[in-house]
Design a protein around this motif. Structure first.
Motif, PDB file in Angstrom:
ATOM      1  N   UNK A  37       0.850  -1.309   0.172  1.00  0.00           N
ATOM      2  CA  UNK A  37      -0.045  -0.099   0.065  1.00  0.00           C
ATOM      3  C   UNK A  37       1.019   1.200  -0.025  1.00  0.00           C
ATOM      4  N   UNK A  38       0.669   2.118  -0.901  1.00  0.00           N
ATOM      5  CA  UNK A  38       1.276   3.437  -0.959  1.00  0.00           C
ATOM      6  C   UNK A  38       0.398   4.575  -0.781  1.00  0.00           C
ATOM      7  N   UNK A  39       0.780   5.568   0.176  1.00  0.00           N
ATOM      8  CA  UNK A  39       0.103   6.675   0.547  1.00  0.00           C
ATOM      9  C   UNK A  39       0.854   7.916   0.420  1.00  0.00           C
ATOM     10  N   UNK A  40       0.213   9.114  -0.168  1.00  0.00           N
ATOM     11  CA  UNK A  40       0.582  10.358  -0.094  1.00  0.00           C
ATOM     12  C   UNK A  40       0.070  11.142   1.013  1.00  0.00           C
ATOM     13  N   UNK A  41       1.427  11.759   1.426  1.00  0.00           N
ATOM     14  CA  UNK A  41       0.741  12.845   2.699  1.00  0.00           C
ATOM     15  C   UNK A  41       1.397  14.109   2.209  1.00  0.00           C
ATOM     16  N   UNK A  42       0.709  15.175   2.731  1.00  0.00           N
ATOM     17  CA  UNK A  42       0.965  16.638   2.218  1.00  0.00           C
ATOM     18  C   UNK A  42       1.956  17.312   3.381  1.00  0.00           C
TER      19      UNK A  42
END
Length: 171
Positions: A37-42
């Motif tokens: 699972x890949x996630x993008x964070x600001x």
């Protein structure tokens, strides 16, 4: 927005509890070819979290999903504890508060969907992100202008930091 109860003063908050998917991220789930699972964070959310922690407000995560990416990001930001794979957010919140020694009214939380709504009624100040489920938005004390994963957490941190500054608390 929930107008049926009075919310705590923002400057009284000692612990901010965050959901992850839909709050720290935009809620989309990306999976690599190996199933990871890949996630993008600001980055701005991260800066706000660091500033809030530096001011003396603890930040914790309670999420229903397990994710190595979330663990790594939280370590990087100094968020602790990080409770992942939580089926019962209310029980996890009770344990978290007891361990931290804070009253529910001294806590704020940010959520985006129905599993977060029970926490909204317990904490002193609750926030739903702009793109939250309609029932979560109605249950929250405040709704952010920005959507989850795109600066909503920074918005909450800035609001808490401004309240602390007005009250002469924090850095």
């Amino acid at each position: 927005m929930n107008t049926g109860r009075k919310c705590a003063a923002a400057d009284a908050i000692r612990l901010l509890v965050l959901d992850v998917d839909g709050v720290l991220t935009d809620g989309r789930l990306y999976f690599g070819s190996r199933g990871e699972a890949l996630k993008a964070f600001h980055a701005r959310d991260g800066y706000g979290i660091r500033q809030l922690i530096s001011s003396g407000v603890a930040v914790a995560v309670i999420s229903g999903r397990r994710s190595a990416a979330v663990s790594a990001r939280c370590r990087e930001l100094g968020i602790a504890p990080v409770l992942l794979g939580v089926a019962d957010k209310l029980a996890a919140f009770a344990r978290l508060r007891k361990r931290a020694g804070v009253a529910a009214r001294e806590c704020a939380c940010v959520g985006d969907d129905l599993p977060d709504v029970p926490l909204f009624s317990l904490v002193g100040l609750s926030f739903a992100v702009a793109d939250a489920h309609p029932l979560a938005r109605r249950a929250a004390d405040r709704v952010t202008a920005l959507p989850g994963g795109l600066g909503a957490v920074r918005e909450v941190c800035d609001r808490l930091l401004a309240a602390r500054a007005r009250a002469g608390r924090g850095t």
